[in-house]
Design an enzyme around this catalytic site. Structure first.
Site, mmCIF file in Angstrom:
data_model
loop_
_atom_site.group_PDB
_atom_site.id
_atom_site.type_symbol
_atom_site.label_atom_id
_atom_site.label_comp_id
_atom_site.label_asym_id
_atom_site.label_seq_id
_atom_site.Cartn_x
_atom_site.Cartn_y
_atom_site.Cartn_z
ATOM 1 C CG HIS A 193 104.617 -89.454 25.948
ATOM 2 N ND1 HIS A 193 105.024 -90.840 25.357
ATOM 3 C CD2 HIS A 193 104.899 -90.376 27.049
ATOM 4 C CE1 HIS A 193 104.517 -91.741 25.579
ATOM 5 N NE2 HIS A 193 104.426 -91.870 27.230
ATOM 6 C CB CYS B 138 109.132 -95.472 32.706
ATOM 7 S SG CYS B 138 108.562 -93.661 32.298
#
Length: 399
Positions: free
Chosen positions: A355, A385
């Site tokens: 990520h 999110c």
């Protein structure tokens, strides 16, 4: 003067391999260099498009400091060899920066303010390390409980979500294992070949005895994160990181990473002018806020909003990239929305693949674009999110 709303089409979508941070294969590769590679690779996919028609580069970056500061989008555009007439703007919406960049590019095309824009994202968590940052919060954050969640670390927010949505440690570890298994299977099947453009990594080592500099070159073509040695037993042995009696560990959290992605978005006018074949249509985007202390649940608010704007049902989605910031929040969102587990991250997610913060939205958009085409699916979605309490979702359609 009113402008007619027009469609925004993606004609190129690519990304670099994702390296582990801070000691992975891309640790010495600058984030602007990663961005340059992604931009040039995207342009190579549409050799018929005149680069002078590109009007802007919108690039996401979650921590635009140091080697990825100074408006890395404009620097990347120039270093990539684009004409000096091409602008550049860096966008920061934390983990949704790359997806927001894509939405901004599409919006400008849809309202007729541009006909060709590069949307991208880049992040080197090796060179700009979160554990080395010194955040300076407004004192008002600590005056009472209303805004204290702004100061929470992301791991603590994951613990809050796990507690409130009753996501067990066992379920988190099982989800993490599945992420690695799916990613490894996808690599072995060559499923990432369409979206990844290999990058050459150059390392220079001074020879103290010879006085010469040794140059080593290595081509990186696969994501570095997936681990074949991961097992439920190994994951169960890991200790909680963020709370003494918590359930969130390094094994069921996303990996810190280095990487970049880029997509070229154009109008129908440019499609016809250069006889380009569209890969996908950008359909809709939505962002919604949630309490900062449970930021991981953000997609449960953004996804319905994006679906409503697209005019489709959740069941119409054939491919869903739900960024795995943490297994706890991923499972909470999936259960709350009733997402089909078979459609969510079919090639693995950030727990296995990594990520790289501001780049992830662009990277996962490339995954959806090529995944829809390989499997002949119509609609796909990227959602995640976002720190300080947000969720973002973007929907794409294969054309």
């Amino acid at each position: 003067m009113s402008r007619q709303i027009q469609e925004a089409y993606i004609v190129a979508a690519t990304r670099t391999p994702i390296g582990r941070a801070p000691r992975g294969v891309l640790r010495h590769t600058r984030p602007d260099t990663l961005l340059v590679h992604a931009i040039q690779s995207a342009l190579a996919q549409v050799p018929g498009l005149d680069p002078a028609r590109i009007e802007d580069v919108v690039a996401g970056c979650a921590i635009p400091e140091g080697p990825q500061g100074m408006n890395v989008a404009r620097i990347g555009a120039l270093l990539a060899g684009l004409p000096q007439s091409v602008g550049g703007v860096t966008v920061n919406r934390f983990c949704a920066s790359g997806l927001t960049a894509l939405a901004m590019a599409a919006d400008r095309i849809r309202v007729g303010e541009a006909d060709a824009i590069i949307a991208a994202g880049t992040e080197s968590m090796s060179q700009v390390r979160m554990d080395k940052l010194l955040p300076s919060f407004n004192p008002a954050v600590f005056e009472g409980d209303e805004n204290i969640g702004i100061a929470y670390g992301m791991g603590l927010t994951a613990e809050k979500v796990a507690e409130r949505w009753k996501v067990s440690r066992e379920d988190q570890d099982a989800f993490a294992l599945q992420s690695h298994q799916r990613a490894l299977a996808a690599q072995q099947a060559g499923e990432f070949a369409d979206e990844i453009t290999p990058i050459e990594v150059v390392r220079r080592t001074p020879g103290l005895d010879s006085g010469e500099v040794r140059v080593d070159r290595m081509e990186v073509a696969l994501d570095e994160g997936p681990r074949a040695d991961t097992s439920l037993e190994a994951l169960a042995r890991l200790r909680p990181v963020f709370a003494a009696r918590g359930s969130v560990t390094a094994g069921n959290s996303s990996q810190t990473s280095d990487g970049a992605g880029a997509l070229i978005v154009v109008s129908e006018k440019v499609l016809k002018e250069f006889n380009l074949t569209p890969l996908a249509r950008f359909v809709s985007f939505a962002v919604r806020g949630v309490p900062p202390e449970i930021m991981g649940i953000g997609p449960k608010e953004a996804v319905p909003a994006a679906l409503a704007r697209a005019g489709i049902r959740q069941e119409d989605l054939g491919w869903i990239e739900l960024n795995e910031a943490f297994a706890a929040q991923s499972l909470a969102v999936m259960r709350d929305l009733g997402l089909d587990p078979a459609k969510v991250n079919p090639l693995g997610g950030a727990i296995a693949l990594g990520h790289p913060l501001g780049a992830t939205g662009a990277i996962r958009a490339a995954t959806v674009v090529h995944g829809l085409r390989r499997r002949q699916l119509e609609y796909g979605m990227v959602t995640m999110c976002v720190g300080t309490g947000m969720g973002a979702a973007g929907i794409l359609q294969r054309v």
